[in-house]
Design a protein around this motif. Sequence first.
Motif, PDB file in Angstrom:
ATOM      1  N   ALA A   1       0.845  -1.192   0.000  1.00 51.69           N
ATOM      2  CA  ALA A   1       0.000   0.000   0.000  1.00 51.69           C
ATOM      3  C   ALA A   1       0.876   1.235   0.000  1.00 51.69           C
ATOM      4  CB  ALA A   1      -0.938   0.014   1.208  1.00 51.69           C
ATOM      5  N   ILE A   2       0.293   2.326  -0.492  1.00 54.15           N
ATOM      6  CA  ILE A   2       0.991   3.595  -0.538  1.00 54.15           C
ATOM      7  C   ILE A   2       0.009   4.697  -0.168  1.00 54.15           C
ATOM      8  CG2 ILE A   2       0.554   3.907  -3.020  1.00 54.15           C
ATOM      9  CD1 ILE A   2       3.400   5.167  -3.173  1.00 54.15           C
ATOM     10  N   THR A   3       0.484   5.654   0.632  1.00 58.53           N
ATOM     11  CA  THR A   3      -0.397   6.739   1.040  1.00 58.53           C
ATOM     12  C   THR A   3      -0.702   7.664  -0.132  1.00 58.53           C
ATOM     13  OG1 THR A   3       1.524   8.011   1.754  1.00 58.53           O
ATOM     14  CG2 THR A   3       0.380   6.702   3.434  1.00 58.53           C
ATOM     15  N   TRP A   4      -1.734   8.495   0.042  1.00 57.93           N
ATOM     16  CA  TRP A   4      -2.215   9.333  -1.037  1.00 57.93           C
ATOM     17  C   TRP A   4      -1.144  10.250  -1.601  1.00 57.93           C
ATOM     18  CZ3 TRP A   4      -2.123  14.593   0.028  1.00 57.93           C
ATOM     19  CH2 TRP A   4      -1.963  14.943   1.363  1.00 57.93           C
TER      20      TRP A   4
ATOM     21  N   ASP B   1      -8.614   3.255  -1.364  1.00 63.41           N
ATOM     22  CA  ASP B   1      -9.282   3.595  -0.109  1.00 63.41           C
ATOM     23  C   ASP B   1      -9.861   4.983  -0.300  1.00 63.41           C
ATOM     24  OD1 ASP B   1      -8.033   3.976   3.328  1.00 63.41           O
ATOM     25  OD2 ASP B   1      -9.926   4.545   2.391  1.00 63.41           O
ATOM     26  N   LEU B   2     -11.183   5.089  -0.365  1.00 63.12           N
ATOM     27  CA  LEU B   2     -11.817   6.341  -0.742  1.00 63.12           C
ATOM     28  C   LEU B   2     -12.045   7.293   0.426  1.00 63.12           C
ATOM     29  CD1 LEU B   2     -14.238   5.106  -3.552  1.00 63.12           C
ATOM     30  CD2 LEU B   2     -11.910   6.016  -3.734  1.00 63.12           C
ATOM     31  N   ALA B   3     -11.320   7.102   1.504  1.00 63.69           N
ATOM     32  CA  ALA B   3     -11.268   8.096   2.571  1.00 63.69           C
ATOM     33  C   ALA B   3     -10.178   9.092   2.174  1.00 63.69           C
ATOM     34  CB  ALA B   3     -10.948   7.440   3.898  1.00 63.69           C
ATOM     35  N   ALA B   4     -10.593  10.283   1.801  1.00 62.61           N
ATOM     36  CA  ALA B   4      -9.660  11.224   1.175  1.00 62.61           C
ATOM     37  C   ALA B   4      -8.594  11.711   2.142  1.00 62.61           C
ATOM     38  CB  ALA B   4     -10.432  12.412   0.622  1.00 62.61           C
ATOM     39  N   ARG B   5      -7.366  11.724   1.659  1.00 64.90           N
ATOM     40  CA  ARG B   5      -6.214  12.324   2.340  1.00 64.90           C
ATOM     41  C   ARG B   5      -6.109  11.854   3.781  1.00 64.90           C
ATOM     42  NH1 ARG B   5      -4.278  17.822  -0.292  1.00 64.90           N
ATOM     43  NH2 ARG B   5      -4.783  17.302  -2.440  1.00 64.90           N
ATOM     44  N   THR B   6      -6.172  10.543   3.953  1.00 66.85           N
ATOM     45  CA  THR B   6      -6.183   9.948   5.280  1.00 66.85           C
ATOM     46  C   THR B   6      -4.879   9.250   5.586  1.00 66.85           C
ATOM     47  OG1 THR B   6      -8.580   9.626   5.226  1.00 66.85           O
ATOM     48  CG2 THR B   6      -7.325   8.252   6.755  1.00 66.85           C
ATOM     49  N   TYR B   7      -4.344   9.553   6.752  1.00 68.56           N
ATOM     50  CA  TYR B   7      -3.227   8.801   7.310  1.00 68.56           C
ATOM     51  C   TYR B   7      -3.768   7.972   8.469  1.00 68.56           C
ATOM     52  CZ  TYR B   7      -0.082  12.106   4.953  1.00 68.56           C
ATOM     53  OH  TYR B   7       0.575  12.879   4.029  1.00 68.56           O
ATOM     54  N   TYR B   8      -3.334   6.733   8.550  1.00 68.53           N
ATOM     55  CA  TYR B   8      -3.731   5.874   9.658  1.00 68.53           C
ATOM     56  C   TYR B   8      -2.580   5.763  10.643  1.00 68.53           C
ATOM     57  CZ  TYR B   8      -7.528   4.608   6.523  1.00 68.53           C
ATOM     58  OH  TYR B   8      -8.611   4.657   5.689  1.00 68.53           O
TER      59      TYR B   8
ATOM     60  N   SER C   1      -1.445  -1.719  10.246  1.00 72.05           N
ATOM     61  CA  SER C   1      -2.459  -2.736   9.944  1.00 72.05           C
ATOM     62  C   SER C   1      -3.660  -2.147   9.221  1.00 72.05           C
ATOM     63  CB  SER C   1      -2.903  -3.434  11.228  1.00 72.05           C
ATOM     64  OG  SER C   1      -3.539  -2.531  12.103  1.00 72.05           O
ATOM     65  N   SER C   2      -3.919  -0.879   9.439  1.00 75.69           N
ATOM     66  CA  SER C   2      -5.068  -0.258   8.772  1.00 75.69           C
ATOM     67  C   SER C   2      -4.897  -0.230   7.259  1.00 75.69           C
ATOM     68  CB  SER C   2      -5.285   1.159   9.299  1.00 75.69           C
ATOM     69  OG  SER C   2      -5.637   1.135  10.664  1.00 75.69           O
ATOM     70  N   TYR C   3      -3.674  -0.148   6.789  1.00 77.09           N
ATOM     71  CA  TYR C   3      -3.421  -0.119   5.352  1.00 77.09           C
ATOM     72  C   TYR C   3      -3.536  -1.506   4.728  1.00 77.09           C
ATOM     73  CZ  TYR C   3      -1.623   4.564   6.165  1.00 77.09           C
ATOM     74  OH  TYR C   3      -1.497   5.891   6.516  1.00 77.09           O
ATOM     75  N   THR C   4      -3.504  -2.538   5.548  1.00 75.55           N
ATOM     76  CA  THR C   4      -3.512  -3.904   5.030  1.00 75.55           C
ATOM     77  C   THR C   4      -4.905  -4.527   4.983  1.00 75.55           C
ATOM     78  OG1 THR C   4      -3.241  -5.055   7.151  1.00 75.55           O
ATOM     79  CG2 THR C   4      -1.248  -4.184   6.120  1.00 75.55           C
ATOM     80  N   GLN C   5      -5.889  -3.835   5.517  1.00 71.89           N
ATOM     81  CA  GLN C   5      -7.226  -4.409   5.667  1.00 71.89           C
ATOM     82  C   GLN C   5      -8.071  -4.195   4.430  1.00 71.89           C
ATOM     83  OE1 GLN C   5      -8.507  -2.301   9.141  1.00 71.89           O
ATOM     84  NE2 GLN C   5      -7.245  -3.500  10.531  1.00 71.89           N
ATOM     85  N   GLU C   6      -8.578  -5.278   3.866  1.00 77.43           N
ATOM     86  CA  GLU C   6      -9.403  -5.187   2.661  1.00 77.43           C
ATOM     87  C   GLU C   6     -10.590  -4.256   2.839  1.00 77.43           C
ATOM     88  OE1 GLU C   6      -9.135  -9.721   0.972  1.00 77.43           O
ATOM     89  OE2 GLU C   6     -10.761  -8.418   0.295  1.00 77.43           O
TER      90      GLU C   6
END
Length: 130
Positions: free
Chosen positions: A49-52, A98-105, A109-114
């Motif tokens: 995964a890669i951030t926005w 991930d259609l949550a705009a401009r979101t950092y978690y 693990s949040s980036y790995t969840q389907e």
Amino acid sequence: VQLQAFGGGLVQAGGFLRLSCTGSGLTFSNYNMGWFRQSPGKEREFVAAITWDGGGTYYADSVKGRFTISRHNAENTVYLQMNSLKSDDTAVYYCAADLAARTYYSSRSSYTQEQRYHAWGQGTLVTVSS
């Protein structure tokens, strides 16, 4: 929203491929992007995964050091460079947004969840022959 993945194919073990995924119908640069894969008889699993903004990247342990995710927001494209391919990498590879705009978690693990990913491409088949 439409995502289209391409670049799969047949490659020998030890070889490389680069997958691409192009998005349309969305402001691509606003969204975290991910790659997942599904092998025959197995559940779909997280790959990378890669951030926005491209500032953060995350990898499954099985691909760390061999795969690289990157993005070119001006071209609405995310890439997955796959090196040192193994037969275990054989799978259909899916890109997802991930259609949550401009979101950092706060947690990796949040980036790995389907369930974080709302839009999916059609998949591209990668076959690694041993």
